[in-house]
Design a protein around this motif. Structure first.
Motif, short mmCIF file in Angstrom:
data_model
loop_
_atom_site.label_atom_id
_atom_site.label_comp_id
_atom_site.label_asym_id
_atom_site.label_seq_id
_atom_site.Cartn_x
_atom_site.Cartn_y
_atom_site.Cartn_z
N THR A 1 33.06 14.05 6.57
CA THR A 1 32.69 13.00 5.61
C THR A 1 33.89 12.65 4.73
O THR A 1 34.79 13.46 4.56
CB THR A 1 31.54 13.45 4.71
N ILE A 2 33.89 11.42 4.21
CA ILE A 2 34.91 11.09 3.20
C ILE A 2 34.22 10.75 1.88
O ILE A 2 34.81 10.16 1.00
CB ILE A 2 35.84 9.94 3.66
N LYS A 3 32.99 11.20 1.74
CA LYS A 3 32.25 10.82 0.53
C LYS A 3 32.85 11.43 -0.74
O LYS A 3 32.76 10.83 -1.80
CB LYS A 3 30.77 11.18 0.66
N TRP A 4 33.49 12.61 -0.63
CA TRP A 4 34.09 13.23 -1.82
C TRP A 4 35.26 12.39 -2.31
O TRP A 4 35.51 12.31 -3.51
CB TRP A 4 34.54 14.66 -1.53
N TYR A 5 35.95 11.76 -1.35
CA TYR A 5 37.08 10.91 -1.73
C TYR A 5 36.59 9.67 -2.47
O TYR A 5 37.17 9.27 -3.47
CB TYR A 5 37.91 10.52 -0.50
N SER A 6 35.50 9.09 -1.97
CA SER A 6 35.02 7.89 -2.66
C SER A 6 34.45 8.25 -4.03
O SER A 6 34.63 7.51 -4.99
CB SER A 6 34.00 7.13 -1.81
N LYS A 7 33.84 9.44 -4.12
CA LYS A 7 33.33 9.89 -5.42
C LYS A 7 34.50 10.06 -6.41
O LYS A 7 34.39 9.72 -7.59
CB LYS A 7 32.60 11.23 -5.22
N ILE B 1 37.45 8.52 -6.31
CA ILE B 1 38.06 7.25 -6.68
C ILE B 1 37.21 6.51 -7.71
O ILE B 1 37.73 5.78 -8.55
CB ILE B 1 38.32 6.41 -5.40
N GLU B 2 35.91 6.73 -7.66
CA GLU B 2 35.03 6.05 -8.60
C GLU B 2 35.04 6.67 -9.99
O GLU B 2 34.52 6.08 -10.94
CB GLU B 2 33.58 6.06 -8.06
N ASP C 1 34.56 17.32 -4.82
CA ASP C 1 35.58 16.28 -5.02
C ASP C 1 36.88 16.86 -5.57
O ASP C 1 37.93 16.24 -5.48
CB ASP C 1 35.07 15.11 -5.87
#
Lengths: 257, 253
Positions: A43-49, A51-52, A230
């Motif tokens: 997953t890349i969800k930690w990266y998007s979290k 960046i937000e 994250d």
């Protein structure tokens, strides 16, 4: 031959000791699960979290701007000191050389608390400037030693030749000396940037809670056992940047010699 | 040209003086502020708890230095004398590269691994963390001196009939002493006051002198005592580096 195999195994063991934790952190940053022990998928969800997060961006910008300013200032002042020390025949500069050692020898935490005390007693409010000053006071010494070693390799004959051929001193500086010293200057900027960007102890004592810095953000998340995945993503990004800087540094140092 | 540089030199010296030396002097003056000038020092040196914490930090620093020395020396030796030229630079770069990774992150990474294998928040975890973060400094410092030993000296010792063991104890070890000492100074000084590793990995056994200074300033707000303790620590650091550099001179002569 048997000896050689033992050496090789030992080296690989020590290198694994060094790298396994780092690799695990990188892998973990792509793990869908929150827990270390289970792999739920990529997953890349930690990266998007990451960046937000405004907090991360604010800390990054503060740390980055201070590190850049500190690297430029300390390298600029470091090169003038190193050049003068090498070319000047005055004994007075020997004293300067010794004075430069102290920041390297004394414990960082002692330096940090003395700075905090100094700013507090002088009624200076904590923030960008105090962190910048704390990092730069140390970085000048570090830049000085990095540059001194490199500049001492530049022969004085080159400068003398330019002067004899009629170049003005300022032209010698900009057209002869600086181009030769450029790799060393880049190397010094990269290392002082890294020292400032990664510094935790001096940062903690010279900042205030309203002025977030990246190492402090990492600390509060990692040390208080409330680490979220994250943080692994942030770590992976920072490791990538560090290794890019490291290869640039190696490139500039290697090209000189 | 020197005259045009002069103003920059003066700026740098003033910068270092004002923001490095004056704070230290101020801290020293501050540490003397009480009814009796040395009261803060006496109360630290008389407090068995403080003495135990300082002693404990010195023990950690000593153990880390010794362990780093023992595990790094063979690698430094291997890199300097045995390995193929082809692999040498790759292995060297592999040992140097982690230096560039943020110290907090490296320690956090180790924390995760130690957590998984169940050694965490104790003395062993603390020591592993210290060695993990600092042994490459020792390794590179020793390698730097070993790699300068000329091959002809080693050949000469062979021709004169020295056994490999004699070659090591009579030639290689004495010649590598400056590297051992430089590495030991660095590792012991930094680990003595290290704060991050003990507090992240040591748990209740991670209360070292760095932690104590931190608490005195940020938690208990007792800045007088904190200043006095910092001055004591600086003195210990200076004594350690003097001790080592005198040893180095003996060996070099």
């Amino acid at each position: 031959m048997k000896m050689r195999i033992i050496w090789t195994i030992y080296t690989i063991a020590l290198l694994s000791f060094l790298y396994i934790p780092i690799f695990m952190m990188v892998i973990q940053s792509f793990n869908d699960s929150k827990y270390l022990t289970e792999w739920k998928g990529f997953t890349i969800k930690w990266y998007s979290k990451l960046i937000e997060s405004n907090e991360v961006w604010a800390s990054f910008i503060n740390s980055f701007s201070i590190a850049l300013a500190s690297a430029l200032t300390s390298t600029f002042l470091g090169i003038t000191l190193a050049y003068t020390y090498i070319r000047s025949k005055s004994r007075a500069y020997d004293f300067l050389d010794i004075a430069m050692y102290t920041p390297i020898i004394i414990p960082e935490i002692a330096e940090a608390v003395s700075l905090a005390l100094f700013f507090y007693l002088s009624n200076i409010s904590f923030g960008w400037y105090t962190v910048f000053i704390g990092h730069t006071a140390f970085n000048i010494a570090f830049a000085y030693f990095t540059l001194k070693a490199q500049i001492s390799l530049i022969s004085k004959n080159v400068e003398d030749a330019a002067l004899i051929l009629g170049a003005k001193p300022i032209k010698v500086l900009f057209s002869v000396l600086l181009p030769i010293a450029m790799p060393a200057i880049f190397a010094s900027m990269i290392i002082t940037f890294t020292l400032s960007f990664d510094d935790f102890i001096k940062s903690v004592f010279t900042t205030e809670p309203g002025f977030p810095l990246l190492p402090i953000l990492i600390w509060t998340r990692a040390a208080r056992a409330r680490a979220t995945p994250d943080l692994n993503a942030l770590a992976t990004i920072m490791i990538t940047i560090s290794l890019c800087l490291a290869s640039l540094y190696t490139y500039y140092m290697y090209r000189r010699s | 040209m020197y005259s045009s540089l002069k103003i920059l030199i003066i700026i740098s010296i003033i910068f270092l003086f004002v923001f490095f030396y004056i704070p230290l002097i101020e801290m020293f003056i501050y540490s003397l502020k009480s009814e009796n000038p040395i009261e803060n020092y006496v109360s630290i040196l008389k407090n068995p708890l403080y003495i135990r914490i300082i002693g404990y930090s010195l023990l950690i620093s000593f153990l880390t230095t010794i362990i780093s020395l023992i595990i790094s020396y063979p690698i430094a030796y291997y890199l300097a004398f045995i390995i193929n030229e082809k692999f040498k630079s790759i292995i060297l770069i592999a040992f140097i590269a982690p230096f560039w990774v943020n110290f907090l992150l490296r320690t956090y990474a180790l924390y995760n691994v130690l957590y998984m294998i169940g050694i965490i928040n104790n003395f062993i975890a603390l020591l592993i963390g210290m060695v993990y973060d600092y042994y490459p400094y020792m390794l590179l410092s020793i390698y730097a001196t070993l790699s300068k030993i000329s091959k002809s000296i080693l050949d000469a010792s062979f021709l004169f009939g020295a056994t490999p063991f004699q070659r090591f104890t009579k030639i290689i070890l004495p010649l590598s002493m400056p590297g051992i000492i430089a590495g030991s100074i660095f590792v012991s000084l930094t680990t003595m006051t290290e704060f991050i590793v003990p507090s992240m990995l040591g748990g209740v056994e991670g209360y070292t002198v760095g932690y104590l200074i931190w608490d005195l300033f940020l938690k208990y707000r007792n800045w007088f005592k904190g200043s006095a303790l910092s001055i004591i620590i600086i003195s210990i650091a200076l004594i350690i580096s003097l001790f080592y550099s005198r040893k180095a001179k003996v060996v070099l002569i």
